[in-house]
Design an enzyme around this catalytic site. Sequence first.
Site, PDB file in Angstrom:
ATOM      1  N   ASP A 149       3.466   2.145  -4.277  1.00 49.75           N
ATOM      2  CA  ASP A 149       2.690   2.892  -5.141  1.00 49.75           C
ATOM      3  C   ASP A 149       2.253   2.006  -6.461  1.00 49.75           C
ATOM      4  O   ASP A 149       3.195   1.834  -7.162  1.00 49.75           O
ATOM      5  CB  ASP A 149       3.133   4.315  -5.520  1.00 49.75           C
ATOM      6  CG  ASP A 149       2.248   5.109  -6.512  1.00 49.75           C
ATOM      7  OD1 ASP A 149       1.165   4.661  -7.189  1.00 49.75           O
ATOM      8  OD2 ASP A 149       2.529   6.366  -6.536  1.00 49.75           O
ATOM      9  N   VAL A 150       1.227   1.500  -6.633  1.00 47.40           N
ATOM     10  CA  VAL A 150       0.921   0.534  -7.585  1.00 47.40           C
ATOM     11  C   VAL A 150       1.228   1.156  -9.060  1.00 47.40           C
ATOM     12  O   VAL A 150       1.069   0.433 -10.070  1.00 47.40           O
ATOM     13  CB  VAL A 150      -0.530  -0.102  -7.601  1.00 47.40           C
ATOM     14  CG1 VAL A 150      -0.367  -1.012  -6.394  1.00 47.40           C
ATOM     15  CG2 VAL A 150      -1.706   0.926  -7.264  1.00 47.40           C
ATOM     16  N   ASP A 205       0.882  -1.331   0.003  1.00 49.08           N
ATOM     17  CA  ASP A 205      -0.153  -0.121   0.065  1.00 49.08           C
ATOM     18  C   ASP A 205       0.883   1.253  -0.033  1.00 49.08           C
ATOM     19  O   ASP A 205       1.912   1.211   0.417  1.00 49.08           O
ATOM     20  CB  ASP A 205      -0.901  -0.022   1.157  1.00 49.08           C
ATOM     21  CG  ASP A 205      -1.944   0.769   1.106  1.00 49.08           C
ATOM     22  OD1 ASP A 205      -3.385   0.162   0.916  1.00 49.08           O
ATOM     23  OD2 ASP A 205      -2.060   2.042   0.973  1.00 49.08           O
ATOM     24  N   THR A 241     -16.598   1.110   2.512  1.00 47.38           N
ATOM     25  CA  THR A 241     -15.217   1.187   2.839  1.00 47.38           C
ATOM     26  C   THR A 241     -14.984   2.752   2.817  1.00 47.38           C
ATOM     27  O   THR A 241     -15.805   3.501   2.433  1.00 47.38           O
ATOM     28  CB  THR A 241     -14.457   0.451   1.706  1.00 47.38           C
ATOM     29  OG1 THR A 241     -14.789   1.291   0.355  1.00 47.38           O
ATOM     30  CG2 THR A 241     -14.476  -0.733   1.496  1.00 47.38           C
ATOM     31  N   ASN A 257      -5.614  -5.127  -6.225  1.00 51.46           N
ATOM     32  CA  ASN A 257      -7.118  -4.283  -5.692  1.00 51.46           C
ATOM     33  C   ASN A 257      -7.144  -3.034  -5.577  1.00 51.46           C
ATOM     34  O   ASN A 257      -7.895  -2.103  -5.375  1.00 51.46           O
ATOM     35  CB  ASN A 257      -7.390  -5.116  -4.322  1.00 51.46           C
ATOM     36  CG  ASN A 257      -8.236  -4.176  -3.269  1.00 51.46           C
ATOM     37  OD1 ASN A 257      -9.399  -4.275  -3.601  1.00 51.46           O
ATOM     38  ND2 ASN A 257      -7.646  -3.520  -2.417  1.00 51.46           N
ATOM     39  N   LYS A 315     -12.474   0.979 -15.230  1.00 46.14           N
ATOM     40  CA  LYS A 315     -12.783  -0.512 -14.561  1.00 46.14           C
ATOM     41  C   LYS A 315     -13.317  -1.362 -15.689  1.00 46.14           C
ATOM     42  O   LYS A 315     -13.256  -2.536 -15.915  1.00 46.14           O
ATOM     43  CB  LYS A 315     -13.807  -0.267 -13.597  1.00 46.14           C
ATOM     44  CG  LYS A 315     -13.341   0.318 -12.341  1.00 46.14           C
ATOM     45  CD  LYS A 315     -12.326  -0.635 -11.549  1.00 46.14           C
ATOM     46  CE  LYS A 315     -11.954   0.177 -10.416  1.00 46.14           C
ATOM     47  NZ  LYS A 315     -10.956  -0.902  -9.617  1.00 46.14           N
ATOM     48  N   TYR A 338     -13.401   6.571 -13.896  1.00 41.22           N
ATOM     49  CA  TYR A 338     -13.480   5.243 -13.128  1.00 41.22           C
ATOM     50  C   TYR A 338     -14.090   4.283 -13.998  1.00 41.22           C
ATOM     51  O   TYR A 338     -13.520   3.271 -14.186  1.00 41.22           O
ATOM     52  CB  TYR A 338     -14.211   5.634 -12.012  1.00 41.22           C
ATOM     53  CG  TYR A 338     -14.359   4.518 -11.086  1.00 41.22           C
ATOM     54  CD1 TYR A 338     -13.344   4.259  -9.869  1.00 41.22           C
ATOM     55  CD2 TYR A 338     -15.541   3.755 -10.957  1.00 41.22           C
ATOM     56  CE1 TYR A 338     -13.548   3.275  -9.016  1.00 41.22           C
ATOM     57  CE2 TYR A 338     -15.301   2.782  -9.901  1.00 41.22           C
ATOM     58  CZ  TYR A 338     -14.430   2.292  -9.199  1.00 41.22           C
ATOM     59  OH  TYR A 338     -14.515   1.339  -8.246  1.00 41.22           O
TER      60      TYR A 338
HETATM   61  P1  NAI Z   1     -10.313   2.179   0.173  1.00 43.21           P
HETATM   62  O1  NAI Z   1      -9.988   3.595  -0.290  1.00 43.21           O
HETATM   63  O2  NAI Z   1     -10.914   1.568   1.462  1.00 43.21           O
HETATM   64  O3  NAI Z   1      -8.865   1.451   0.069  1.00 43.21           O
HETATM   65  C1  NAI Z   1      -7.896   1.695  -1.077  1.00 43.21           C
HETATM   66  C2  NAI Z   1      -6.671   1.286  -0.720  1.00 43.21           C
HETATM   67  O4  NAI Z   1      -5.999   1.646  -1.647  1.00 43.21           O
HETATM   68  C3  NAI Z   1      -6.234   2.231   0.605  1.00 43.21           C
HETATM   69  O5  NAI Z   1      -5.564   1.579   1.435  1.00 43.21           O
HETATM   70  C4  NAI Z   1      -5.069   3.133  -0.161  1.00 43.21           C
HETATM   71  O6  NAI Z   1      -4.252   3.692   0.668  1.00 43.21           O
HETATM   72  C5  NAI Z   1      -4.769   2.115  -1.275  1.00 43.21           C
HETATM   73  N1  NAI Z   1      -4.240   2.884  -2.612  1.00 43.21           N
HETATM   74  C6  NAI Z   1      -4.650   4.054  -3.021  1.00 43.21           C
HETATM   75  N2  NAI Z   1      -3.881   4.519  -4.109  1.00 43.21           N
HETATM   76  C7  NAI Z   1      -2.832   3.584  -4.048  1.00 43.21           C
HETATM   77  C8  NAI Z   1      -1.726   3.348  -4.714  1.00 43.21           C
HETATM   78  N3  NAI Z   1      -1.301   4.178  -5.920  1.00 43.21           N
HETATM   79  N4  NAI Z   1      -0.742   2.302  -4.558  1.00 43.21           N
HETATM   80  C9  NAI Z   1      -1.023   1.637  -3.766  1.00 43.21           C
HETATM   81  N5  NAI Z   1      -2.233   1.427  -2.727  1.00 43.21           N
HETATM   82  C10 NAI Z   1      -2.977   2.638  -3.139  1.00 43.21           C
HETATM   83  O7  NAI Z   1     -11.143   1.416  -1.278  1.00 43.21           O
HETATM   84  P2  NAI Z   1     -12.022   0.163  -1.268  1.00 43.21           P
HETATM   85  O8  NAI Z   1     -13.307   0.256  -1.402  1.00 43.21           O
HETATM   86  O9  NAI Z   1     -11.565  -0.810  -0.393  1.00 43.21           O
HETATM   87  O10 NAI Z   1     -11.408  -0.364  -2.718  1.00 43.21           O
HETATM   88  C11 NAI Z   1     -10.545  -1.383  -3.449  1.00 43.21           C
HETATM   89  C12 NAI Z   1     -11.087  -1.576  -4.754  1.00 43.21           C
HETATM   90  O11 NAI Z   1     -12.478  -1.998  -4.685  1.00 43.21           O
HETATM   91  C13 NAI Z   1     -10.678  -0.396  -5.553  1.00 43.21           C
HETATM   92  O12 NAI Z   1     -10.224  -0.929  -6.825  1.00 43.21           O
HETATM   93  C14 NAI Z   1     -12.273  -0.054  -6.159  1.00 43.21           C
HETATM   94  O13 NAI Z   1     -12.215   0.501  -7.183  1.00 43.21           O
HETATM   95  C15 NAI Z   1     -12.756  -1.305  -5.834  1.00 43.21           C
HETATM   96  N6  NAI Z   1     -14.259  -1.043  -5.628  1.00 43.21           N
HETATM   97  C16 NAI Z   1     -14.902  -0.379  -4.479  1.00 43.21           C
HETATM   98  C17 NAI Z   1     -16.233  -0.528  -4.469  1.00 43.21           C
HETATM   99  C18 NAI Z   1     -16.645   0.143  -3.093  1.00 43.21           C
HETATM  100  O14 NAI Z   1     -18.082   0.692  -3.162  1.00 43.21           O
HETATM  101  N7  NAI Z   1     -16.067   0.421  -2.048  1.00 43.21           N
HETATM  102  C19 NAI Z   1     -17.290  -0.706  -5.455  1.00 43.21           C
HETATM  103  C20 NAI Z   1     -16.524  -1.294  -6.667  1.00 43.21           C
HETATM  104  C21 NAI Z   1     -15.154  -1.370  -6.712  1.00 43.21           C
END
Ligand code: NAI
Length: 246
Positions: A56-57, A35, A183, A83, A152, A148
């Site tokens: 940083d991915v 992360d 989240t 993810n 996706k 987005y």
């Molecule tokens: P979140 O915001 O709770 O967690 C995302 C994590 O990714 C955080 O820990 C952040 O520090 C990390 N992050 C952000 N940019 C980064 C980078 N450049 N390199 C490495 N880490 C990075 O988000 P959530 O909801 O857990 O999202 C996870 C995945 O699920 C994402 O791909 C999101 O698009 C997808 N998603 C989420 C939905 C939702 O309603 N929460 C719905 C559909 C898809």
Amino acid sequence: MLQGKRAIVTGAASGIGLATAELFAELGAGVVLADVDLDRAREHADRIGGVAVRCDVSKAADCEGAVAAAVAAFGGLDTVFNNAGIIRRSTVEDITEDDWDLVMAVNIKSIMLMSRYAVPHLRAAGGGSIINTGSGWGMSGGGRAVSYCASKGAVVNMTRAMAIDHGPDNIRVNCVCPGDTATGMLADEAAQLGATVESFYVDAADRPLGRIGQPREIAQAVAYLASDAASFVSGAILPVDGGGTA
Ligand code: NAI
């Protein structure tokens, strides 16, 4: 279920990534929590017995480093959960070029980068599993989320292309498409829209299961795809959304 598996989870410091890292560890896997937020990743890694890496991915060197960390810690690699993701709630008229490029880099370019470094190790292990994170908005459009949705949609079809390329090496590539899940991203979206998080719960009330998801419910689908129970599943796009795309 994942005894002896060696995994990388990106975006593992919170939300769906964290829930998945926790579940992977419970099921017996060794987990690298990758992360940008190293402090939070480390805090959770220490708690669950994983390895934290600042990554940083969207940066090639960081992805290479995360893969190297997994190989150094566990002696190889079996699973990658791509993810990490971000959202910018805007249309083509008001999105900045910088935001467009950032969303594309974090949500889609990252999968190319991380997978490029992981595949040789998965191949060396005799096969493996890559799970990409799409979205309901990778299969349909959504308002004020043009970058987005574009990113996706690309994740969904990139998953299919990768499944074709790497199937001969017994590397399975699948995609989970979460619906609204409780989240930090949801709170971030609400802030960008000047809305409340509660409004997402109200919107979800008319979907088949009548609620939004919990991170653990997405993690369970990911764990299945990472496991040998999914040994004949590749190129699949799996909605985990309470029927939201039904
Ligand atoms: P979140 O915001 O709770 O967690 C995302 C994590 O990714 C955080 O820990 C952040 O520090 C990390 N992050 C952000 N940019 C980064 C980078 N450049 N390199 C490495 N880490 C990075 O988000 P959530 O909801 O857990 O999202 C996870 C995945 O699920 C994402 O791909 C999101 O698009 C997808 N998603 C989420 C939905 C939702 O309603 N929460 C719905 C559909 C898809």
